[in-house]
Write an enzyme that holds these catalytic residues in place. Structure first.
Site, short mmCIF file in Angstrom:
data_model
loop_
_atom_site.label_atom_id
_atom_site.label_comp_id
_atom_site.label_asym_id
_atom_site.label_seq_id
_atom_site.Cartn_x
_atom_site.Cartn_y
_atom_site.Cartn_z
N ARG A 48 -1.40 41.49 -56.03
CA ARG A 48 -1.61 40.20 -56.81
C ARG A 48 -0.35 39.53 -57.48
O ARG A 48 -0.73 38.53 -58.41
CB ARG A 48 -2.81 40.08 -57.50
CG ARG A 48 -4.19 40.75 -56.78
CD ARG A 48 -4.48 39.77 -55.84
NE ARG A 48 -5.91 39.83 -55.49
CZ ARG A 48 -6.85 39.25 -55.84
NH1 ARG A 48 -6.64 38.26 -56.43
NH2 ARG A 48 -8.25 39.69 -55.43
N ARG A 52 -2.08 33.83 -59.13
CA ARG A 52 -2.61 34.25 -60.44
C ARG A 52 -1.79 34.04 -61.75
O ARG A 52 -2.35 32.82 -62.28
CB ARG A 52 -2.54 35.95 -60.45
CG ARG A 52 -3.62 36.67 -59.45
CD ARG A 52 -4.81 36.42 -60.20
NE ARG A 52 -6.03 36.89 -59.13
CZ ARG A 52 -6.83 37.99 -59.59
NH1 ARG A 52 -6.57 38.65 -60.80
NH2 ARG A 52 -7.81 38.21 -58.83
N ARG A 61 -0.10 24.65 -56.44
CA ARG A 61 -1.51 24.69 -55.70
C ARG A 61 -2.27 23.62 -56.02
O ARG A 61 -3.52 23.34 -55.63
CB ARG A 61 -2.04 26.24 -56.09
CG ARG A 61 -1.94 27.32 -55.23
CD ARG A 61 -3.00 27.39 -54.08
NE ARG A 61 -4.43 26.68 -54.24
CZ ARG A 61 -5.25 27.33 -54.69
NH1 ARG A 61 -5.11 28.68 -55.18
NH2 ARG A 61 -6.66 27.09 -55.03
N ASP A 97 -5.31 35.79 -48.00
CA ASP A 97 -6.60 36.57 -48.64
C ASP A 97 -7.05 37.17 -47.55
O ASP A 97 -6.93 36.92 -46.33
CB ASP A 97 -7.32 35.32 -49.17
CG ASP A 97 -8.53 35.95 -50.03
OD1 ASP A 97 -8.17 36.25 -51.21
OD2 ASP A 97 -9.51 36.53 -49.54
N TYR A 172 -18.56 41.43 -48.56
CA TYR A 172 -18.69 40.09 -48.85
C TYR A 172 -19.51 39.45 -47.70
O TYR A 172 -20.41 38.71 -48.05
CB TYR A 172 -17.14 39.44 -48.75
CG TYR A 172 -16.60 39.83 -49.84
CD1 TYR A 172 -16.70 39.19 -51.17
CD2 TYR A 172 -15.19 40.57 -49.97
CE1 TYR A 172 -16.04 39.33 -52.28
CE2 TYR A 172 -14.26 41.15 -50.82
CZ TYR A 172 -14.77 40.42 -52.21
OH TYR A 172 -14.01 40.53 -53.17
O1 1CP Z 1 -0.16 38.60 -54.44
C1 1CP Z 1 -1.14 38.06 -54.27
O2 1CP Z 1 -1.97 37.30 -54.90
C2 1CP Z 1 -1.30 37.85 -52.72
C3 1CP Z 1 -2.21 37.14 -52.00
C4 1CP Z 1 -3.84 37.82 -52.02
C5 1CP Z 1 -4.07 39.16 -52.01
C6 1CP Z 1 -3.55 40.41 -51.48
C7 1CP Z 1 -4.74 37.00 -52.42
C8 1CP Z 1 -4.77 35.68 -52.85
N1 1CP Z 1 -5.89 37.93 -52.29
C9 1CP Z 1 -5.58 39.12 -52.08
C10 1CP Z 1 -6.67 40.10 -51.61
C11 1CP Z 1 -7.92 40.15 -51.90
N2 1CP Z 1 -8.51 39.16 -51.82
C12 1CP Z 1 -8.50 41.28 -52.26
C13 1CP Z 1 -7.97 42.64 -52.25
C14 1CP Z 1 -6.96 42.90 -53.50
C15 1CP Z 1 -7.86 43.09 -54.96
O3 1CP Z 1 -8.57 44.13 -54.88
O4 1CP Z 1 -7.44 42.36 -55.81
C16 1CP Z 1 -9.72 41.04 -52.55
C17 1CP Z 1 -10.96 41.82 -52.83
C18 1CP Z 1 -10.02 39.46 -52.42
C19 1CP Z 1 -11.16 38.73 -52.53
C20 1CP Z 1 -10.98 37.69 -53.52
N3 1CP Z 1 -10.23 36.50 -53.39
C21 1CP Z 1 -11.25 37.70 -54.89
C22 1CP Z 1 -12.15 38.65 -55.48
C23 1CP Z 1 -13.58 38.23 -55.97
C24 1CP Z 1 -14.20 39.43 -56.21
O5 1CP Z 1 -14.85 39.80 -55.40
O6 1CP Z 1 -14.21 39.66 -57.49
C25 1CP Z 1 -10.79 36.28 -55.40
C26 1CP Z 1 -10.91 36.01 -56.88
C27 1CP Z 1 -10.12 35.75 -54.58
C28 1CP Z 1 -9.41 34.51 -54.41
C29 1CP Z 1 -8.03 34.68 -54.31
N4 1CP Z 1 -7.28 35.31 -53.49
C30 1CP Z 1 -5.76 35.11 -53.75
C31 1CP Z 1 -5.77 34.40 -55.01
C32 1CP Z 1 -4.47 34.02 -55.54
C33 1CP Z 1 -7.00 34.16 -55.51
C34 1CP Z 1 -7.41 33.30 -56.58
C35 1CP Z 1 -7.92 32.01 -56.22
C36 1CP Z 1 -7.03 30.71 -57.00
O7 1CP Z 1 -5.88 30.97 -57.35
O8 1CP Z 1 -7.53 29.86 -56.86
#
Ligand code: 1CP
Length: 367
Positions: A48, A52, A61, A97, A172
């Site tokens: 991540r 973030r 964004r 994602d 999910y």
């Molecule tokens: O470095 C990076 O951020 C690369 C991009 C990336 C990755 C590798 C994103 C962008 N998501 C993910 C993987 C991801 N997505 C996982 C596996 C990694 C982990 O365990 O952290 C999971 C479980 C998700 C699902 C997801 N998407 C969640 C988790 C929700 C929960 O169940 O608690 C969330 C919050 C997202 C949204 C998301 N995905 C990525 C970002 C930057 C965001 C935040 C949204 C935003 O900025 O508006």
């Protein structure tokens, strides 16, 4: 690992000229560590790291919904590069994602701010399964395009592609969104084993296809995120999840790119997660790396595992804790360790603390 990236037979790729493009990163510390070769320093990147905590991420964004941003190649390129520029990490992770392939095959999913993926119509029956059709490369042209742009720009820095593992994606889809206890998911797994097996098998095919697109476009390594599988006992993992995850790893084995397998709270599953087919096992902060090395067994690399919350402590403490991680990794020998956090970067983390940590790991591990 049985093959190295140098061994990739060009004939297995009918997409863009991937082996040559990937070749630029071949001697990077990250790929050398994946192959258990000597490294100039321990490579480091952060799960991540893109998005973030970075102000420049929030700026680009602004006003663009999360999943839409994943479909704009120029924006994906920019967001993927931001942490590489800022922190000097040893690898980039593709900005996307785990639910992108689901959206691409027509599942009604949105990522809601501060919530995560929300599925309009959860998958609960055999009839629902029909909505999980196979993923074709043409469903995600923006992924191929963005990776092409990125590989050109990244040069010697490797790009990590990724996907969600069948269990985590199923959680999910069955729950309809993020869940603490996964009760509907487990009810299906225990109560309707045939439906469950069919669901995770379909997800394995979708995940495999999504990883193949990324590898063929030029990703140098892949990570399978089974973030929530730590909620299972080893026997249930072995019986109900491992076959689907193993199918994913098998499906990309012939490319010879390193395959990383990560989950949270998976201390009891580390051996099985390695056996599922990973070259490198990601470890969260609950298990010291020397103990993880014993559980995973010889021949596999390890990735991890500083507690992300440590980054909120003073720099001296961060450095002491990071040194402990490097020290525990010495159990692996001279290579085969990739420094990372035990889970993702937290949204309110100070980006400067992350940059300092990268510099510290490089310096403290210099050989
Ligand atoms: O470095 C990076 O951020 C690369 C991009 C990336 C990755 C590798 C994103 C962008 N998501 C993910 C993987 C991801 N997505 C996982 C596996 C990694 C982990 O365990 O952290 C999971 C479980 C998700 C699902 C997801 N998407 C969640 C988790 C929700 C929960 O169940 O608690 C969330 C919050 C997202 C949204 C998301 N995905 C990525 C970002 C930057 C965001 C935040 C949204 C935003 O900025 O508006």
């Amino acid at each position: 690992m049985s093959e190295t990236t140098a061994d990739i037979p060009a004939a297995t790729h009918d997409g863009p000229p991937t082996p040559a493009r990937r070749g630029a990163a071949h001697d990077s510390a990250f790929l050398r560590a994946c192959r258990h070769e000597p490294v100039p320093h321990t490579p480091v990147w952060f799960m991540r790291q893109a998005g973030r905590s970075l102000p420049e991420y929030h700026k680009v964004r602004e006003g663009i919904p999360m999943l839409e941003s994943c479909m704009r190649p120029e924006l994906v390129k920019e967001i993927t590069l931001q942490p590489v520029r800022r922190h000097q990490v040893d690898a980039a992770i593709f900005f996307s994602d785990i639910v992108v392939p689901l959206k691409a095959i027509g599942i009604d999913v949105e990522i809601q701010p501060k919530v995560g993926p929300v599925i309009a119509d959860p998958i609960r029956t055999f009839e629902d399964l029909k909505r999980l059709r196979p993923l074709e490369p043409d469903d995600v042209p923006y992924v191929t395009e963005a990776i092409g742009l990125l590989v050109d720009e990244l040069g010697g820095t490797p790009l990590i592609g990724f996907a969600g593992a069948p269990y985590t994606l199923a959680s999910y889809l069955v729950e309809g969104g993020p869940s603490k206890n996964h009760e509907n998911t487990k009810a299906m797994m225990y109560g309707q084993p045939e439906l469950w097996a069919a669901l995770v098998d379909r997800l394995a095919d979708i995940t495999s296809a999504f990883l193949k697109v990324q590898i063929e476009a030029g990703a140098s390594a892949v990570q399978l995120f089974d973030s929530w599988v730590g909620s299972l006992a080893p026997d249930d993992y072995r019986r109900s999840v491992m076959p689907a995850s193993a199918k994913v790893f098998d499906s990309v084995a012939h490319y010879g790119v390193p395959r990383i397998h990560f989950g949270v709270g998976t201390g009891e599953l580390l051996g099985l997660m390695g056996q599922a087919g990973a070259d490198i096992v990601g470890v969260d902060w609950r298990v010291p790396l020397n103990v993880a090395a014993e559980r995973v067994g010889p021949g596999k690399g390890l990735q991890g595992n500083l507690d992300p919350a440590v980054l909120f402590a003073p720099t001296k403490v961060v450095e002491t804790k990071a040194r402990e991680v490097l020290h525990a990794a010495q159990a692996l020998g001279t290579s085969g360790h990739i420094f990372n956090l035990g889970h993702g970067v937290l949204p309110n983390m100070d980006p400067d603390a992350l940059s300092r940590l990268v510099a510290f790991v490089h310096e403290a591990s210099a050989r």
